[in-house]
Motif scaffolding. Structure first.
Motif, short mmCIF file in Angstrom:
data_model
loop_
_atom_site.label_atom_id
_atom_site.label_comp_id
_atom_site.label_asym_id
_atom_site.label_seq_id
_atom_site.Cartn_x
_atom_site.Cartn_y
_atom_site.Cartn_z
N GLY A 34 0.82 -1.21 0.00
CA GLY A 34 0.00 0.00 0.00
C GLY A 34 0.85 1.25 0.00
N TRP A 35 0.24 2.32 -0.49
CA TRP A 35 0.84 3.65 -0.39
C TRP A 35 -0.05 4.50 0.52
CZ3 TRP A 35 5.49 5.30 -1.93
CH2 TRP A 35 6.16 4.60 -2.92
N PHE A 36 0.60 5.22 1.40
CA PHE A 36 -0.08 6.11 2.31
C PHE A 36 0.62 7.46 2.27
CE2 PHE A 36 -2.78 3.06 4.52
CZ PHE A 36 -2.18 1.86 4.14
N ARG A 37 -0.05 8.48 2.76
CA ARG A 37 0.61 9.78 2.83
C ARG A 37 0.16 10.50 4.10
NH1 ARG A 37 -2.38 13.11 -2.13
NH2 ARG A 37 -4.41 13.39 -1.10
N VAL A 47 -3.72 5.88 0.24
CA VAL A 47 -3.71 6.35 -1.14
C VAL A 47 -4.11 5.24 -2.11
CG1 VAL A 47 -2.23 7.24 -2.99
CG2 VAL A 47 -1.98 8.10 -0.64
N SER A 48 -3.40 4.12 -2.02
CA SER A 48 -3.63 3.04 -2.97
C SER A 48 -3.03 1.76 -2.43
CB SER A 48 -2.98 3.39 -4.32
OG SER A 48 -3.28 2.41 -5.30
N ALA A 60 -8.01 5.33 -3.12
CA ALA A 60 -8.87 6.27 -2.44
C ALA A 60 -9.74 6.95 -3.49
CB ALA A 60 -8.05 7.29 -1.68
N ASP A 61 -11.02 7.10 -3.20
CA ASP A 61 -11.95 7.66 -4.19
C ASP A 61 -11.49 9.01 -4.72
OD1 ASP A 61 -14.97 6.34 -2.62
OD2 ASP A 61 -13.58 5.46 -4.06
N LEU A 106 -7.08 0.20 2.65
CA LEU A 106 -6.40 1.48 2.82
C LEU A 106 -6.35 1.85 4.30
CD1 LEU A 106 -7.75 3.53 -0.21
CD2 LEU A 106 -5.63 2.25 -0.01
N LEU A 107 -6.42 0.85 5.14
CA LEU A 107 -6.35 1.06 6.58
C LEU A 107 -4.91 0.83 7.04
CD1 LEU A 107 -9.60 -0.83 7.60
CD2 LEU A 107 -9.29 1.63 7.28
#
Length: 124
Positions: A34-37, A47-48, A60-61, A106-107
């Protein structure tokens, strides 16, 4: 497990960046990546996510259509292509690994291993 992000930097509004996440130390297909920011003063945001074993991707929508997650090219590497960047995309971007590739989420709490992050700054 080791995750190393790269590709961040400074870009003008409307520009593009491609982030890379190089993974090692585990069986890649057993994990979802996953990618987070996280922007200053804000909570971390998913994010994805991609499952290479199942060929699925999740976004993410609010980011659909601008960001694309992929794998390939280099072995055990996941990419995040970011287009039409906006100042609100400014954040530290992290990649993370979740054991169990069947389901992407996305958690952030579902992901047990994290990279050190790479800064993305979008100038207005």
């Amino acid at each position: 497990v080791q995750l190393v992000e790269s590709g961040g930097g400074l870009v003008q509004t409307g520009g593009s960046l491609r982030l890379s996440c190089a993974a090692s130390g585990f069986t890649f297909d057993d994990y979802a990546i996953g990618w987070f920011r996280q922007a200053p003063g804000k909570e971390r945001e998913g994010v994805s996510c991609i499952s290479t074993a199942y060929g699925t991707a999740y976004y993410a929508d609010s980011l659909k259509g601008r960001f694309t997650i992929s794998s390939g090219n280099a072995k055990n590497t996941v990419y995040l292509q970011m287009n039409s960047l906006k100042p609100e995309d400014t954040a530290v971007y992290y990649c993370a690994a979740k054991y169990g590739s069947r389901w992407c989420t996305l958690l952030g709490g579902d992901f047990g291993d994290w990279g050190q992050g790479t800064q993305v700054t979008v100038a207005s």
